[in-house]
Structures are given as C-alpha cells and as structure tokens.
Enzyme design. Sequence first.
Site, PDB file in Angstrom:
ATOM      1  N   HIS A   1      84.048  11.831  65.372  1.00  0.00           N
ATOM      2  CA  HIS A   1      82.664  12.151  65.006  1.00  0.00           C
ATOM      3  C   HIS A   1      82.484  11.916  63.508  1.00  0.00           C
ATOM      4  CE1 HIS A   1      81.304  14.795  68.625  1.00  0.00           C
ATOM      5  NE2 HIS A   1      81.942  13.713  68.997  1.00  0.00           N
TER       6      HIS A   1
ATOM      7  N   TYR B   1      74.269  21.943  65.469  1.00  0.00           N
ATOM      8  CA  TYR B   1      74.251  23.361  65.076  1.00  0.00           C
ATOM      9  C   TYR B   1      72.790  23.749  64.891  1.00  0.00           C
ATOM     10  CZ  TYR B   1      79.283  23.214  64.046  1.00  0.00           C
ATOM     11  OH  TYR B   1      80.655  23.117  64.138  1.00  0.00           O
TER      12      TYR B   1
ATOM     13  N   PRO C   1      83.590  31.272  64.353  1.00  0.00           N
ATOM     14  CA  PRO C   1      83.785  29.871  64.744  1.00  0.00           C
ATOM     15  C   PRO C   1      82.765  28.882  64.186  1.00  0.00           C
ATOM     16  CG  PRO C   1      82.970  31.172  66.595  1.00  0.00           C
ATOM     17  CD  PRO C   1      83.247  32.130  65.497  1.00  0.00           C
TER      18      PRO C   1
ATOM     19  N   LYS D   1      86.823  26.241  62.086  1.00  0.00           N
ATOM     20  CA  LYS D   1      88.013  26.310  61.220  1.00  0.00           C
ATOM     21  C   LYS D   1      89.200  27.075  61.810  1.00  0.00           C
ATOM     22  CE  LYS D   1      86.811  23.863  57.767  1.00  0.00           C
ATOM     23  NZ  LYS D   1      86.674  22.745  58.705  1.00  0.00           N
TER      24      LYS D   1
ATOM     25  N   TYR E   1      83.766  20.818  55.933  1.00  0.00           N
ATOM     26  CA  TYR E   1      83.843  20.663  57.393  1.00  0.00           C
ATOM     27  C   TYR E   1      85.049  19.790  57.783  1.00  0.00           C
ATOM     28  CZ  TYR E   1      82.183  20.737  62.189  1.00  0.00           C
ATOM     29  OH  TYR E   1      82.094  20.953  63.535  1.00  0.00           O
TER      30      TYR E   1
HETATM   31  P1  RFL Z   1      96.693  32.061  69.637  1.00  0.00           P
HETATM   32  O1  RFL Z   1      96.055  30.842  70.214  1.00  0.00           O
HETATM   33  O2  RFL Z   1      96.036  33.358  69.816  1.00  0.00           O
HETATM   34  O3  RFL Z   1      98.157  32.109  70.228  1.00  0.00           O
HETATM   35  C1  RFL Z   1      98.988  33.227  70.034  1.00  0.00           C
HETATM   36  C2  RFL Z   1      99.929  33.320  71.210  1.00  0.00           C
HETATM   37  O4  RFL Z   1     100.794  34.431  71.019  1.00  0.00           O
HETATM   38  C3  RFL Z   1     100.931  35.115  72.251  1.00  0.00           C
HETATM   39  N1  RFL Z   1     101.318  36.508  71.960  1.00  0.00           N
HETATM   40  C4  RFL Z   1     102.569  36.957  72.040  1.00  0.00           C
HETATM   41  N2  RFL Z   1     103.701  36.368  72.410  1.00  0.00           N
HETATM   42  C5  RFL Z   1     104.820  37.110  72.409  1.00  0.00           C
HETATM   43  N3  RFL Z   1     104.845  38.411  72.061  1.00  0.00           N
HETATM   44  C6  RFL Z   1     103.732  39.053  71.681  1.00  0.00           C
HETATM   45  N4  RFL Z   1     103.786  40.333  71.341  1.00  0.00           N
HETATM   46  C7  RFL Z   1     102.533  38.322  71.664  1.00  0.00           C
HETATM   47  N5  RFL Z   1     101.255  38.621  71.356  1.00  0.00           N
HETATM   48  C8  RFL Z   1     100.550  37.521  71.521  1.00  0.00           C
HETATM   49  C9  RFL Z   1      99.575  34.985  72.920  1.00  0.00           C
HETATM   50  O5  RFL Z   1      99.666  35.145  74.333  1.00  0.00           O
HETATM   51  C10 RFL Z   1      99.183  33.563  72.512  1.00  0.00           C
HETATM   52  O6  RFL Z   1      99.569  32.597  73.469  1.00  0.00           O
HETATM   53  O7  RFL Z   1      96.945  31.877  68.048  1.00  0.00           O
HETATM   54  P2  RFL Z   1      97.334  30.554  67.230  1.00  0.00           P
HETATM   55  O8  RFL Z   1      98.451  29.794  67.885  1.00  0.00           O
HETATM   56  O9  RFL Z   1      97.468  30.994  65.833  1.00  0.00           O
HETATM   57  O10 RFL Z   1      96.058  29.587  67.372  1.00  0.00           O
HETATM   58  C11 RFL Z   1      94.856  29.918  66.771  1.00  0.00           C
HETATM   59  C12 RFL Z   1      93.699  29.406  67.604  1.00  0.00           C
HETATM   60  O11 RFL Z   1      93.896  29.700  68.965  1.00  0.00           O
HETATM   61  C13 RFL Z   1      92.403  30.039  67.125  1.00  0.00           C
HETATM   62  O12 RFL Z   1      92.307  29.999  65.700  1.00  0.00           O
HETATM   63  C14 RFL Z   1      91.158  29.367  67.636  1.00  0.00           C
HETATM   64  O13 RFL Z   1      91.165  29.143  68.993  1.00  0.00           O
HETATM   65  C15 RFL Z   1      89.990  30.297  67.244  1.00  0.00           C
HETATM   66  N6  RFL Z   1      88.868  30.147  68.114  1.00  0.00           N
HETATM   67  C16 RFL Z   1      88.081  29.068  67.922  1.00  0.00           C
HETATM   68  N7  RFL Z   1      88.333  28.233  66.892  1.00  0.00           N
HETATM   69  C17 RFL Z   1      87.568  27.164  66.679  1.00  0.00           C
HETATM   70  O14 RFL Z   1      87.816  26.409  65.737  1.00  0.00           O
HETATM   71  N8  RFL Z   1      86.508  26.909  67.560  1.00  0.00           N
HETATM   72  C18 RFL Z   1      86.235  27.729  68.631  1.00  0.00           C
HETATM   73  O15 RFL Z   1      85.317  27.474  69.392  1.00  0.00           O
HETATM   74  C19 RFL Z   1      87.022  28.856  68.836  1.00  0.00           C
HETATM   75  N9  RFL Z   1      86.790  29.710  69.888  1.00  0.00           N
HETATM   76  C20 RFL Z   1      88.632  31.079  69.146  1.00  0.00           C
HETATM   77  C21 RFL Z   1      87.580  30.835  70.044  1.00  0.00           C
HETATM   78  C22 RFL Z   1      89.409  32.252  69.298  1.00  0.00           C
HETATM   79  C23 RFL Z   1      89.163  33.184  70.313  1.00  0.00           C
HETATM   80  N10 RFL Z   1      89.959  34.399  70.364  1.00  0.00           N
HETATM   81  C24 RFL Z   1      91.174  34.507  69.592  1.00  0.00           C
HETATM   82  C25 RFL Z   1      89.569  35.584  70.943  1.00  0.00           C
HETATM   83  C26 RFL Z   1      87.347  31.720  71.090  1.00  0.00           C
HETATM   84  C27 RFL Z   1      88.115  32.896  71.244  1.00  0.00           C
HETATM   85  C28 RFL Z   1      87.819  33.786  72.419  1.00  0.00           C
HETATM   86  C1  PHB Z   2      83.709  23.987  70.361  1.00  0.00           C
HETATM   87  O1  PHB Z   2      83.541  22.830  70.780  1.00  0.00           O
HETATM   88  O2  PHB Z   2      84.192  24.868  71.063  1.00  0.00           O
HETATM   89  C2  PHB Z   2      83.280  24.313  68.970  1.00  0.00           C
HETATM   90  C3  PHB Z   2      82.894  23.280  68.137  1.00  0.00           C
HETATM   91  C4  PHB Z   2      82.466  23.587  66.844  1.00  0.00           C
HETATM   92  C5  PHB Z   2      82.451  24.892  66.422  1.00  0.00           C
HETATM   93  C6  PHB Z   2      82.864  25.923  67.262  1.00  0.00           C
HETATM   94  C7  PHB Z   2      83.267  25.626  68.549  1.00  0.00           C
HETATM   95  O3  PHB Z   2      82.013  25.183  65.172  1.00  0.00           O
END
Ligand code: RFL
Ligand code: PHB
Length: 389
Positions: free
Chosen positions: A72, A200, A292, A296, A384
């Site tokens: 993109h 957005y 989100p 980032k 970004y």
């Molecule tokens: P994760 O992905 O949470 O992975 C951590 C892993 O650790 C495991 N765990 C354990 N394992 C062993 N012992 C324990 N005591 C443990 N406790 C936990 C968990 O099961 C899990 O598998 O962290 P990591 O690897 O640092 O990755 C970070 C990303 O996942 C996160 O920053 C993003 O997904 C944040 N986020 C989003 N980011 C975006 O840029 N765009 C999004 O749209 C977006 N949507 C989200 C999100 C985070 C969410 N969370 C955390 C609630 C939506 C949600 C719902």
């Molecule tokens: C997504 O595709 O899930 C997404 C993309 C951009 C954002 C947050 C979530 O800022």
Amino acid sequence: MRTQVCIIGGGPSGLLLGKLLRNQGIDVQILERKTRDYVLGRIRAGVLEVGFVELMRLAGIAERMDKEGFTHAGTSISLNDEIFHVDFVEHTGTPVVVYGQTELTRDLYDALEADGADIHFNVDDVVIHDAKSDSPSVTYTKDGVTQRIGCDYIAGCDGFHGVSRQTIPTTVRREYEKLYPFGWLGVLSETPPVHHELIYSCSDRGFALCSMRNANLSRYYIQCSLSDSPDDWSDAAFWQELKRRIPEQFADTIVTGPSIEKSIAPLRSFVCEPMQWGRLFLCGDAAHIVPPTGAKGLNTAASDIHYLYYALLQHFKDKDSSGLEAYSAKALARIWKAERFSWSTTMMLHRFPEMNDFDLKMQVADIHFLRDNAAAQKVFAQNYVGVPY
Ligand code: RFL
Ligand code: PHB
C-alpha cells in the site's frame, strides 16, 4: 532441560525471535500457554512496516508474504463525506505491506516446526526463577508434570496478560497507562474490500476503519461503547452503522456479507519501564500496548525483536554484552514515539464522550491541517511507515 534462550509466549514476538536465533545456531525453547490453533484463531493486526518485512526476510520466511501481501503506497482519511489521501511513498519513499497477523504467525509456526524447533504448547504455571542471577530458569507444568528449563537468558514474549512483566518487582517496574472510553468492534467478512487502500474515517457518529486481508477478505471496525458485547451487534446493524460513518461514495458501493468473526477490543496505551530485569527481557505486548489506530501494535513488537536479536547475537557470537545492557533504553526510545503517534491519531479520529463544541472544532482543524499541509502529511507518513530502528 537446558537451553540458551527460553522464550515465554508463542505469539508473533516469541516465534520471530525463536526463528532468527535458531537460524544462527542459538538454541531456544518456546513455551506457549494455548494451542497452535487457538493462537492462529486470534484476528489481530494487518499492516506491516517495512522494518517488519525486512525481519521476516532475514528470518527466511518471507516467501508467502512477498507473494500474497499487498503493498500500500498510502492511505485515505475521511471526515464525514470529505476524503483525502496521504501518500507514504511520495513522502518517505516507503510503502507498508498488508499481510494479516494470522498468516504471518502461521508462516512462523510452519518454519519453526519444519526445522524441528522445540515449541511446548498447552503449558501452565510458568514461573521465572533467579532472573537476577547468572543461572536463571523457568518452570512450567504440562500434562500434570512440572518441568524446569535452565537457560542463559529469558525472553518474555507472553503478551499483556503474561507472567514475565509481573516477575519484575513493583519497586523496580514503573507502568504508564491511558485507557480510552471506547472500544473497536471488528468484523471479518468474505467480501471484496471497499477500496484498494485503507480508509480511516472520523464521523459525527464516531470512528470507522475499512481494512482488508486479501482480495476477498475484508476487515472493518467501528468505534463502539465499552459496555457493548459483540452479540449486541447483528451483522445488519454493523453494516448499517459502518455505512453511516464512511463517505457516501463508499457507503454506496461497499459489498456486505455475513461476518466470519466479530470481536471487541478495548483501546489502551501502556508502557512498562524498564524492559529488562537481570536476564529477563520483555518484548512486544508484554511490555507495551498501543491503541490500534496507528497500526503499531505488531510493529512495535518487531522493533523489540530486532534490538534483542542483535544484542543476543553480539553476546553469543562476540562475547560482547553491551547490546543487552542497552536493550531497554534503545527499545523504549522507539516505543515512546509509536505510543505518541498511536495516541495522537486516536485523539484526532475518535469521538470522545466528553467533547464539547470547542473540542469538535479543534478536531476538524487538526484533520484539515493534515489535509492541507504537505509537511504534516510527511510527518504522518514517516510515523505510519515506521521510524527507523
Ligand atoms: P501476543 O500476540 O499476545 O502473544 C503472546 C503469547 O503469549 C502467550 N502467553 C503465555 N505463554 C506461556 N505462559 C504464559 N503465562 C503466557 N501468557 C500468555 C499467549 O497465549 C500468546 O500466544 O503478543 P506478541 O507476540 O507480543 O504480539 C503482539 C501483537 O499480537 C499485538 O501487538 C497486536 O496484535 C495488537 N493488536 C493489533 N495491532 C495492530 O497493529 N492492529 C490491530 O488491528 C490489532 N488488533 C491487537 C488487536 C491486540 C489485541 N489484544 C491483545 C487483545 C486486537 C486485539 C484483541
Ligand atoms: C487491521 O487490518 O486489522 C488494521 C489495520 C490498520 C489499523 C488497525 C487494524 O490501524
């Protein structure tokens, strides 16, 4: 059992670090509380900074991402029916890549399993011992049996609710937090995206985001109340509300369909300082959370992994621990910039319950300044696509 680096958490942070270290002949053990399918079932991030893409290439697992990911060059931002474009490539020379966290995590699991890595799923009661000593260890239970892994270093990649951060004594740990008075209701649907790039949208009814995973998989979000539950929102109600928040030209052309996933995420800014305690190093969501809006979350996890990987390499290959000593300060310097960008885009685009008429005028002026000012667009684009590592 003994290993060089014990990685707690099998999410994107832990898996990427594990793959990079294994490629260098450094032994790792990965502990994950859930099953592989459970981890892959979590629908999360979709936008990758070029720094993340480069790490995937360095790890040798970018083949599918390079083939199936979408480049993109910019993004659109709308205010009710007005819409404008911020061109990342024009302002920074760099695009972003749209490739879902689910796919990226699958690629990491496949690659690690193919080279015989030790990933222990379904582990309980993970406890970190003696992190301040020269011989730390981690205990866990699996199938009712307690196991101990002695190690040189521990990478706490266990997300926001993990145990790693809690291991750092409260006398040492300082936490900074801001909670936002709303959440995002997200829907995944097997429909073509409404636009070739993300939109957005700030509207009088609240924020909305049009995103995607691939040519026939769309990801949409709307700002919702924290007291809402996904069950309160029928698919029809979701589509109707989304259409009211995006410019008319897109509301008229959007293809709707049944949701295949629907969830609500609260919005939070959070940072834990320091990100190191003795031989324990925190990475990703274990140490920090962003709302989100700036895309980032996953990308800040990647920059931590970049710093920790090179620091561990320097330690194990060159017997030089200066990178490890500098890890927390280096990672945090970049994290705070991503926190600032995520906070400011959240403030610019959402409707806060307490906003008065003056606040609303300020929000419009903020968006119009970005629309009309090339320097402001350059700053937005630089943030970004990601500030340099
Ligand atoms: P994760 O992905 O949470 O992975 C951590 C892993 O650790 C495991 N765990 C354990 N394992 C062993 N012992 C324990 N005591 C443990 N406790 C936990 C968990 O099961 C899990 O598998 O962290 P990591 O690897 O640092 O990755 C970070 C990303 O996942 C996160 O920053 C993003 O997904 C944040 N986020 C989003 N980011 C975006 O840029 N765009 C999004 O749209 C977006 N949507 C989200 C999100 C985070 C969410 N969370 C955390 C609630 C939506 C949600 C719902
Ligand atoms: C997504 O595709 O899930 C997404 C993309 C951009 C954002 C947050 C979530 O800022």
